[in-house]
Write an enzyme that holds these catalytic residues in place. Structure first.
Site, PDB file in Angstrom:
ATOM      1  N   GLU A  97       0.874  -1.169   0.000  1.00 34.61           N
ATOM      2  CA  GLU A  97       0.000   0.000   0.000  1.00 34.61           C
ATOM      3  C   GLU A  97       0.914   1.222   0.000  1.00 34.61           C
ATOM      4  O   GLU A  97       1.801   1.317   0.854  1.00 34.61           O
ATOM      5  CB  GLU A  97      -0.896   0.016   1.251  1.00 34.61           C
ATOM      6  CG  GLU A  97      -1.869   1.160   1.150  1.00 34.61           C
ATOM      7  CD  GLU A  97      -2.778   1.322   2.354  1.00 34.61           C
ATOM      8  OE1 GLU A  97      -2.693   0.536   3.309  1.00 34.61           O
ATOM      9  OE2 GLU A  97      -3.586   2.269   2.322  1.00 34.61           O
ATOM     10  N   ARG A 140       5.268 -12.698   9.690  1.00 36.71           N
ATOM     11  CA  ARG A 140       5.909 -11.407   9.434  1.00 36.71           C
ATOM     12  C   ARG A 140       7.288 -11.399  10.041  1.00 36.71           C
ATOM     13  O   ARG A 140       7.531 -12.088  11.024  1.00 36.71           O
ATOM     14  CB  ARG A 140       5.172 -10.274  10.160  1.00 36.71           C
ATOM     15  CG  ARG A 140       3.790 -10.013   9.779  1.00 36.71           C
ATOM     16  CD  ARG A 140       3.217  -8.977  10.729  1.00 36.71           C
ATOM     17  NE  ARG A 140       3.557  -7.626  10.316  1.00 36.71           N
ATOM     18  CZ  ARG A 140       2.940  -6.994   9.330  1.00 36.71           C
ATOM     19  NH1 ARG A 140       1.976  -7.561   8.665  1.00 36.71           N
ATOM     20  NH2 ARG A 140       3.291  -5.773   9.009  1.00 36.71           N
ATOM     21  N   LYS A 166       4.364   0.615   9.862  1.00 32.94           N
ATOM     22  CA  LYS A 166       4.478   1.921   9.219  1.00 32.94           C
ATOM     23  C   LYS A 166       3.943   3.051  10.094  1.00 32.94           C
ATOM     24  O   LYS A 166       4.476   4.152  10.070  1.00 32.94           O
ATOM     25  CB  LYS A 166       3.730   1.895   7.887  1.00 32.94           C
ATOM     26  CG  LYS A 166       4.621   1.501   6.734  1.00 32.94           C
ATOM     27  CD  LYS A 166       3.870   1.499   5.433  1.00 32.94           C
ATOM     28  CE  LYS A 166       3.168   0.188   5.240  1.00 32.94           C
ATOM     29  NZ  LYS A 166       2.446   0.069   3.976  1.00 32.94           N
TER      30      LYS A 166
HETATM   31  P1  ATP Z   1       2.929  -2.347   8.217  1.00 29.74           P
HETATM   32  O1  ATP Z   1       2.198  -3.299   9.093  1.00 29.74           O
HETATM   33  O2  ATP Z   1       4.388  -2.255   8.493  1.00 29.74           O
HETATM   34  O3  ATP Z   1       2.292  -1.022   8.137  1.00 29.74           O
HETATM   35  P2  ATP Z   1       1.642  -3.383   5.937  1.00 29.74           P
HETATM   36  O4  ATP Z   1       1.410  -4.829   6.004  1.00 29.74           O
HETATM   37  O5  ATP Z   1       0.508  -2.492   6.205  1.00 29.74           O
HETATM   38  O6  ATP Z   1       2.915  -3.014   6.793  1.00 29.74           O
HETATM   39  P3  ATP Z   1       1.714  -3.285   3.125  1.00 29.74           P
HETATM   40  O7  ATP Z   1       2.137  -2.175   2.248  1.00 29.74           O
HETATM   41  O8  ATP Z   1       0.273  -3.624   3.164  1.00 29.74           O
HETATM   42  O9  ATP Z   1       2.250  -2.970   4.557  1.00 29.74           O
HETATM   43  O10 ATP Z   1       2.567  -4.583   2.840  1.00 29.74           O
HETATM   44  C1  ATP Z   1       2.885  -5.077   1.574  1.00 29.74           C
HETATM   45  C2  ATP Z   1       3.254  -6.519   1.704  1.00 29.74           C
HETATM   46  O11 ATP Z   1       4.368  -6.669   2.582  1.00 29.74           O
HETATM   47  C3  ATP Z   1       2.123  -7.323   2.298  1.00 29.74           C
HETATM   48  O12 ATP Z   1       1.993  -8.517   1.564  1.00 29.74           O
HETATM   49  C4  ATP Z   1       2.569  -7.614   3.709  1.00 29.74           C
HETATM   50  O13 ATP Z   1       2.059  -8.832   4.159  1.00 29.74           O
HETATM   51  C5  ATP Z   1       4.082  -7.624   3.565  1.00 29.74           C
HETATM   52  N1  ATP Z   1       4.715  -7.247   4.827  1.00 29.74           N
HETATM   53  C6  ATP Z   1       4.518  -6.125   5.532  1.00 29.74           C
HETATM   54  N2  ATP Z   1       5.220  -6.130   6.672  1.00 29.74           N
HETATM   55  C7  ATP Z   1       5.893  -7.304   6.694  1.00 29.74           C
HETATM   56  C8  ATP Z   1       6.791  -7.920   7.620  1.00 29.74           C
HETATM   57  N3  ATP Z   1       7.148  -7.316   8.758  1.00 29.74           N
HETATM   58  N4  ATP Z   1       7.283  -9.136   7.313  1.00 29.74           N
HETATM   59  C9  ATP Z   1       6.940  -9.742   6.161  1.00 29.74           C
HETATM   60  N5  ATP Z   1       6.100  -9.222   5.252  1.00 29.74           N
HETATM   61  C10 ATP Z   1       5.577  -8.015   5.510  1.00 29.74           C
HETATM   62 MG    MG Z   2      -1.312  -3.386   5.092  1.00 22.66          MG
END
Ligand code: ATP
Ligand code: MG
Length: 569
Positions: free
Chosen positions: A42, A269, A279
């Site tokens: 995102e 994760r 984030k």
């Molecule tokens: P955050 O929780 O840090 O805000 P998010 O999951 O909202 O991250 P996205 O932009 O939606 O961030 O993530 C893009 C991809 O990266 C998704 O498939 C998510 O599952 C993966 N991802 C995000 N954080 C991690 C992590 N700590 N370890 C592994 N994969 C991750």
């Molecule tokens: Mg997300």
């Protein structure tokens, strides 16, 4: 195929359960023998090392098959928090990591029309309805794990009326919050996600790609799986928190005439010690000026790590090493640091830089004479070549390498002590000159042994200590920023207090009076070096210039932290 995993990554991780699934599917010709994964960020912030885990997994997985591809898809359904700046930074970071999505750059927002069509199909099939309840009432009536939900008063609105209202939502006739579109599934389902989830809400917000064309936006769960289906994704790899979205993911695919049915698999994760990753938390650090920006070298963002001096290969190797599992846990940050040191050790030319200079005068060295030394850039690897280092009467050594009254086993400088200046000569300390007023150490008077050229005594006497040094007249001034871990505890989120209470206030020390050997003059931004006896450093990409060199410490040579921490205990 450009989709391949960069070949120089140490591929040592054991194969993981997802690879096993993908390999079996390929063997059995599932999905028509195709393999398509996607990385779906995102665009609401910068990528961090947790994302790197997902990027490495998705792109490397696609590389398992000749025909495998990995898409980059921006999940941009939430215009309030999304920006073009983030889209651009994400692309830059993925490229820097070494992966290529070729022409498969997609946006969920490109599918808005198709998603709207899908929603209309659900309405026509009696599987979705327009609800006028407030979000709060919807939440209340949803119930929870122990209590079944209660049907909305609008649940039995006629199909015609639903179609009409949804169309008018799209035309922008209503204010934010006046209506939502919900799926009509089962308010008593044990799976709370299946209790008539919201599919669309009204948001009269400008979108960074579609502008003001849409006053309604699809919810993540609706948009995500259907975007996978539209693209033809075969394996939709996501993190564990989406496990309980799975029922809904397949429900949409079952109800709608999608061109293809992807399958969802979840993995843990990445959480890393001594930092935070969400984030929202990173946003807060930037907003409240705890760091200088998203690319502050202490941030776990890819842009921060790049600026800190991480080679992308070190991050890929780290992601390989941590592997992929279904178990959440905090990865020991020393594994990342070890991987980093290992990479830098193999790739960084050695140079000499004095961080806290102390002047040394060699009283028996002829004035005006300069010796040119031919010095290896990598002592164990001649392929790195040599460079010229100048040796003269006045030098700088490290202030901490001198002690007035040294303890036993001090192999460095002290009254009467003899040391080796790396590559140059043996010197003996005769006198320490102090400022008569402040008592501060100003200079050391030493004598050199002219028969010790290169640093070895002609008579074979043994000298244990070897110091780095620079020639005073030829040294280049530099600013050096010593970075350390951003937090003082392994899990800042696992404590009772606000995570910012655990910020490490000594995570940045700026040294403005450093003296680098002349070969570093004009060193270009991004270049990496080992400063002998100190650690690995890179030229800062933002603030360094030919007139004002700035180096960032990527990491110290050994894990001095462990030692300090042990002492504190
Ligand atoms: P955050 O929780 O840090 O805000 P998010 O999951 O909202 O991250 P996205 O932009 O939606 O961030 O993530 C893009 C991809 O990266 C998704 O498939 C998510 O599952 C993966 N991802 C995000 N954080 C991690 C992590 N700590 N370890 C592994 N994969 C991750
Ligand atoms: Mg997300």
């Amino acid at each position: 195929m450009a989709n391949q995993k960069p070949s120089d990554t140490a591929d040592e991780g054991p194969s993981n359960f997802l690879e096993d699934i993908v390999e079996q599917d390929l063997r059995e010709g599932k999905h028509g023998g195709r393999l398509m994964t996607r990385f779906p960020p995102e665009p609401n912030g910068y990528l961090h090392i947790g994302h790197a885990k997902s990027i490495c997994l998705n792109f490397s997985m696609a590389a398992k098959s000749e025909r495998g591809v990995c898409n980059l898809r921006f999940d941009d359904t939430n215009p309030e928090v999304e920006e073009v700046e983030f889209v651009e930074s994400i692309k830059k970071d993925i490229r820097w990591l070494g992966f290529d999505w070729e022409d498969r750059e997609y946006f969920a927002s490109s599918y808005f029309e198709q998603l709207y069509e899908y929603a209309c199909i659900l309405i026509r099939d009696g599987k979705a309805y327009v609800d006028s309840q407030s979000l709060e009432d919807i939440r209340k009536l949803r119930g929870d794990f122990h209590t079944p939900g209660i049907n909305s008063p609008d649940r039995n609105r006629s199909i015609e009326e639903n179609l009409d209202l949804f169309e008018r939502m799209r035309q922008g006739e209503f204010e934010d919050g006046a209506f939502v579109l919900r799926a009509k599934i089962d308010m008593a389902s044990a799976d709370v996600k299946m209790r008539d989830p919201i599919l669309y809400r009204i948001k009269r917000v400008t979108h960074h790609r579609t502008g003001d064309r849409w006053p309604i936006y699809p919810m993540y769960d609706f948009a995500h799986g259907l975007s996978d289906a539209i693209e033809g994704v075969t394996h939709s790899l996501c993190t564990l928190e989406f496990q309980n979205h799975r029922g809904l993911y397949y429900w949409f695919l079952d109800q709608l005439p999608v061109p293809h049915c992807p399958e969802q698999y979840e993995f843990a994760r990445l959480a890393l010690g001594f930092t935070v990753m969400a984030k929202r938390k990173l946003h807060a650090l930037v907003r409240d000026n705890h760091v200088s920006g998203w690319d502050d070298p202490r941030m776990p963002t890819l842009s921060g790590m790049r600026r800190r001096g991480y080679p992308p290969r070190a991050i890929r190797t780290f992601c390989d090493r941590i592997g992929v599992s279904k178990r959440d846990g905090i990865v020991d940050v020393t594994l990342l640091e070890h991987t980093l040191r290992e990479d830098l050790n193999e790739t960084s030319p050695r140079v000499m830089t004095v961080l806290k200079p102390l002047r040394v005068v060699l009283t028996n060295f002829p004035e005006g004479e300069v010796h040119e030394l031919d010095v290896p850039n990598m002592p164990d690897d001649p392929s790195f070549g040599t460079r010229r280092v100048l040796f003269s009467r006045e030098l700088y050594v490290e202030r901490d390498d001198f002690m007035d009254d040294p303890p036993k086993k001090w192999w460095r400088l002290g009254p009467g002590k003899e040391v080796r200046l790396r590559y140059a000569a043996l010197i003996t300390c005769d006198e320490a000159i102090r400022d008569p007023n402040t008592g501060e150490l100003v200079e050391l008077r030493c004598t050199w042994d002219p028969n010790s050229k290169g640093g070895n005594a002609a008579d074979g006497r043994k000298v244990r200590g070897t110091l780095h040094w620079v020639s005073a007249a030829h040294a280049v001034d530099a600013e050096v920023r010593l970075y350390d871990r951003l937090f003082t505890v392994e899990n800042p989120l696992g404590e009772e207090k606000e995570f910012t209470e655990f910020l490490n206030h000594e995570s940045l020390e700026v040294l403005r009076n450093c003296k680098a050997e002349q070969s570093l003059a004009g060193a270009p931004p991004g270049n990496r070096y080992q400063f002998e006896r100190h650690g690995y450093f890179c030229v800062d990409s933002e603030d360094s210039s030919a007139d004002h060199l700035v180096f960032n410490r990527t990491i110290s040579l050994r894990d001095s932290w462990a030692k300090i921490a042990a002492k504190l205990k």
